[in-house]
Design a protein around this motif. Structure first.
Motif, PDB file in Angstrom:
ATOM      1  N   PRO B  16       0.821  -1.207   0.000  1.00 37.35           N
ATOM      2  CA  PRO B  16       0.000   0.000   0.000  1.00 37.35           C
ATOM      3  C   PRO B  16       0.857   1.260   0.000  1.00 37.35           C
ATOM      4  O   PRO B  16       1.898   1.302   0.634  1.00 37.35           O
ATOM      5  N   VAL B  17       0.399   2.249  -0.749  1.00 35.62           N
ATOM      6  CA  VAL B  17       1.100   3.537  -0.776  1.00 35.62           C
ATOM      7  C   VAL B  17       0.335   4.472   0.146  1.00 35.62           C
ATOM      8  O   VAL B  17      -0.880   4.573   0.074  1.00 35.62           O
ATOM      9  N   PHE B  18       1.069   5.136   1.038  1.00 36.91           N
ATOM     10  CA  PHE B  18       0.431   5.983   2.030  1.00 36.91           C
ATOM     11  C   PHE B  18      -0.146   7.229   1.362  1.00 36.91           C
ATOM     12  O   PHE B  18       0.539   7.914   0.607  1.00 36.91           O
ATOM     13  N   LEU B  63      18.051  13.607  12.619  1.00 38.49           N
ATOM     14  CA  LEU B  63      17.222  12.893  13.604  1.00 38.49           C
ATOM     15  C   LEU B  63      15.821  13.488  13.658  1.00 38.49           C
ATOM     16  O   LEU B  63      14.827  12.764  13.607  1.00 38.49           O
ATOM     17  N   VAL B  64      15.753  14.802  13.762  1.00 37.65           N
ATOM     18  CA  VAL B  64      14.444  15.461  13.895  1.00 37.65           C
ATOM     19  C   VAL B  64      13.682  15.385  12.572  1.00 37.65           C
ATOM     20  O   VAL B  64      12.503  15.014  12.533  1.00 37.65           O
ATOM     21  N   GLU B  65      14.391  15.701  11.491  1.00 35.93           N
ATOM     22  CA  GLU B  65      13.700  15.725  10.193  1.00 35.93           C
ATOM     23  C   GLU B  65      13.191  14.333   9.803  1.00 35.93           C
ATOM     24  O   GLU B  65      12.061  14.183   9.341  1.00 35.93           O
ATOM     25  N   ASP B  66      14.030  13.312  10.000  1.00 36.74           N
ATOM     26  CA  ASP B  66      13.608  11.962   9.623  1.00 36.74           C
ATOM     27  C   ASP B  66      12.412  11.498  10.445  1.00 36.74           C
ATOM     28  O   ASP B  66      11.525  10.808   9.928  1.00 36.74           O
ATOM     29  N   ALA B  67      12.409  11.859  11.726  1.00 41.18           N
ATOM     30  CA  ALA B  67      11.282  11.446  12.578  1.00 41.18           C
ATOM     31  C   ALA B  67       9.972  12.014  12.031  1.00 41.18           C
ATOM     32  O   ALA B  67       8.949  11.320  11.988  1.00 41.18           O
ATOM     33  N   ILE B  68      10.009  13.263  11.596  1.00 40.21           N
ATOM     34  CA  ILE B  68       8.777  13.892  11.070  1.00 40.21           C
ATOM     35  C   ILE B  68       8.501  13.394   9.651  1.00 40.21           C
ATOM     36  O   ILE B  68       7.362  13.045   9.312  1.00 40.21           O
ATOM     37  N   ALA B  69       9.563  13.318   8.836  1.00 38.85           N
ATOM     38  CA  ALA B  69       9.381  12.900   7.437  1.00 38.85           C
ATOM     39  C   ALA B  69       8.866  11.458   7.356  1.00 38.85           C
ATOM     40  O   ALA B  69       8.008  11.149   6.518  1.00 38.85           O
ATOM     41  N   ASP B  70       9.378  10.578   8.227  1.00 41.02           N
ATOM     42  CA  ASP B  70       8.906   9.185   8.218  1.00 41.02           C
ATOM     43  C   ASP B  70       7.428   9.099   8.585  1.00 41.02           C
ATOM     44  O   ASP B  70       6.722   8.185   8.162  1.00 41.02           O
ATOM     45  N   LEU B  72       5.299  11.645   7.883  1.00 44.25           N
ATOM     46  CA  LEU B  72       4.604  12.239   6.729  1.00 44.25           C
ATOM     47  C   LEU B  72       4.446  11.246   5.587  1.00 44.25           C
ATOM     48  O   LEU B  72       3.423  11.252   4.902  1.00 44.25           O
ATOM     49  N   ASP B  73       5.484  10.432   5.359  1.00 45.99           N
ATOM     50  CA  ASP B  73       5.366   9.508   4.217  1.00 45.99           C
ATOM     51  C   ASP B  73       4.818   8.145   4.626  1.00 45.99           C
ATOM     52  O   ASP B  73       4.765   7.221   3.796  1.00 45.99           O
ATOM     53  N   GLY B  74       4.399   8.006   5.878  1.00 46.44           N
ATOM     54  CA  GLY B  74       3.736   6.775   6.307  1.00 46.44           C
ATOM     55  C   GLY B  74       4.681   5.656   6.699  1.00 46.44           C
ATOM     56  O   GLY B  74       4.223   4.569   7.057  1.00 46.44           O
ATOM     57  N   THR B  75       5.990   5.900   6.644  1.00 45.31           N
ATOM     58  CA  THR B  75       6.934   4.861   7.087  1.00 45.31           C
ATOM     59  C   THR B  75       6.684   4.539   8.559  1.00 45.31           C
ATOM     60  O   THR B  75       6.746   3.390   8.982  1.00 45.31           O
ATOM     61  N   LEU B  76       6.421   5.585   9.329  1.00 43.68           N
ATOM     62  CA  LEU B  76       5.989   5.400  10.718  1.00 43.68           C
ATOM     63  C   LEU B  76       4.507   5.738  10.770  1.00 43.68           C
ATOM     64  O   LEU B  76       4.115   6.855  10.427  1.00 43.68           O
ATOM     65  N   VAL B  77       3.716   4.771  11.176  1.00 40.50           N
ATOM     66  CA  VAL B  77       2.261   4.991  11.211  1.00 40.50           C
ATOM     67  C   VAL B  77       1.907   5.886  12.392  1.00 40.50           C
ATOM     68  O   VAL B  77       2.373   5.656  13.512  1.00 40.50           O
ATOM     69  N   TRP B  78       1.144   6.922  12.127  1.00 35.96           N
ATOM     70  CA  TRP B  78       0.686   7.806  13.217  1.00 35.96           C
ATOM     71  C   TRP B  78      -0.823   7.929  13.174  1.00 35.96           C
ATOM     72  O   TRP B  78      -1.387   8.314  12.150  1.00 35.96           O
ATOM     73  N   PHE B  91       9.521   9.090  20.091  1.00 37.73           N
ATOM     74  CA  PHE B  91       9.745   7.651  19.972  1.00 37.73           C
ATOM     75  C   PHE B  91      10.672   7.341  18.792  1.00 37.73           C
ATOM     76  O   PHE B  91      11.587   6.516  18.891  1.00 37.73           O
ATOM     77  N   ALA B  92      10.433   8.017  17.684  1.00 34.71           N
ATOM     78  CA  ALA B  92      11.246   7.768  16.479  1.00 34.71           C
ATOM     79  C   ALA B  92      12.708   8.147  16.729  1.00 34.71           C
ATOM     80  O   ALA B  92      13.630   7.427  16.338  1.00 34.71           O
ATOM     81  N   ILE B  93      12.922   9.276  17.396  1.00 32.31           N
ATOM     82  CA  ILE B  93      14.300   9.723  17.691  1.00 32.31           C
ATOM     83  C   ILE B  93      14.958   8.755  18.669  1.00 32.31           C
ATOM     84  O   ILE B  93      16.112   8.361  18.494  1.00 32.31           O
TER      85      ILE B  93
END
Lengths: 116, 218
Positions: B16-18, B63-70, B72-78, B91-93
């Motif tokens: 699935p694409v987020f 660290l900060v950007e990847d946590a938010i970007a992940d 945004l692109d659904g890599t980390l489900v929120w 949690f991501a950081i």
């Protein structure tokens, strides 16, 4: 001396505790403020892209109908006279004060539009 | 969350694409405040110190950007209904710095014992040895940190109690209060003072992430 053995989970938890407290109650250094601003700028660009993706797709460009032959046969003076006639008899209004700025085809399209 | 699929080769399973909904995006935008960026940066700076202590470098920006970007692109489900964005980012950081720390310890171990990899060992033995190394390094670092804080907090009874609680592996405010019998207010003040002691740690323990050129992640 410490009384208990530590491991990765302990270290992780200590740093989490210290970092959480710093996050919640600390004050950002100038360097941290710069980092936060840089990250914000980049994230905002991504957010703008996501918002654009949510917009409905634009309608396909509208193709104009061909100008009818009876209008194509008329010259500029005849077209201007026809517009004047339309303005006078049908009480139509149009925004072009200076029709000199319009090409002959623009005048023909304007007439078609007013006659619709 | 709505999902879409991309075209695939025969036999390949569809991923699935987020695709965020307007409501999801609005909630994220609402919670993505300047304060969140500031908090995440302060949190990441301290977490990066743990990785630095293992001999690796990690970029606080990333660290900060990847946590938010992940997110945004659904890599980390929120799911906004289940947790605030700040917890998700934190949690991501935390997760990424922990993994970076473990990687750094392994890397250091391989460079210190270059011939060990050639020995015939089972996968389980290798994994156990790696875990021992992580724990040994972490144990040393945690002990060093707590002992340094103890010296700085000399004469501060509540700060010492707080460090005792850490020694006893009590970390959440509830656990610490149960261990130390401190009130919420006393605990808060003790944590505040401990944070100040931390700022006075010797340079080798207080090392902060160095600013460096982007794209040179180790």
């Amino acid at each position: 001396m410490t009384k208990h053995a530590h491991d990765l989970d302990t270290l992780d938890a200590i740093y989490d505790e210290l970092a959480m407290f710093e996050a919640e109650h600390g004050t950002s250094t100038p360097q941290q403020k710069q980092i936060a601003q840089r990250v914000k700028t980049r994230v905002e660009a991504r957010l703008a892209e996501l918002r654009r993706n949510l917009l409905p797709a634009a309608d396909p460009p509208m193709r104009l109908r061909p100008i009818r032959p009876s209008l194509l046969a008329l010259g500029r003076d005849a077209l201007l006279a026809m517009l004047e006639e339309l303005r006078r008899t049908r009480a139509v209004q149009y925004a072009h004060c200076n029709l000199q700025g319009l090409s002959d085809d623009d005048l023909r399209r304007l007439i078609e539009l007013l006659e619709e | 969350m709505p999902a879409d699929t991309t075209s695939l080769d025969a036999g390949e399973e569809a991923k699935p694409v987020f695709a965020p909904t307007p409501e999801w995006l609005a909630e994220l935008t609402k919670q993505l405040t300047d304060e969140l960026y500031a908090k995440a940066t302060r949190y990441a700076t301290l977490r990066a110190q743990m990785v630095l202590k293992a001999g690796a470098d990690i970029d606080v920006d990333d660290l900060v950007e990847d946590a938010i970007a992940d997110t945004l692109d659904g890599t980390l489900v929120w799911d906004p209904a289940k947790c605030p964005l700040w917890f998700q980012v934190k949690f991501a950081i935390r997760s990424r710095t922990r993994h970076a720390y473990v990687r750094a310890v392994h890397k250091e171990r391989v460079s210190l014992h270059p011939h060990e990899a050639s020995r015939v060992r089972s996968a389980a033995e290798t994994a156990l040895a790696a875990r021992d190394e992580e724990d040994r390094h972490a144990r040393e670092l945690a002990t060093e940190l707590i002992e340094a804080l103890r010296l700085l907090a000399h004469g501060d009874r509540d700060a010492q109690l707080l460090l005792d609680a850490y020694d006893a592996q009590s970390f959440t405010p509830q656990e610490v209060m149960a261990t130390t019998k401190m009130s919420t207010k006393r605990l808060r003040n003790a944590r505040l003072r401990l944070a100040r002691y931390r700022q006075r740690l010797p340079a080798e323990l207080q090392r902060t992430a160095r600013p460096r050129a982007r794209g040179t992640k180790s």
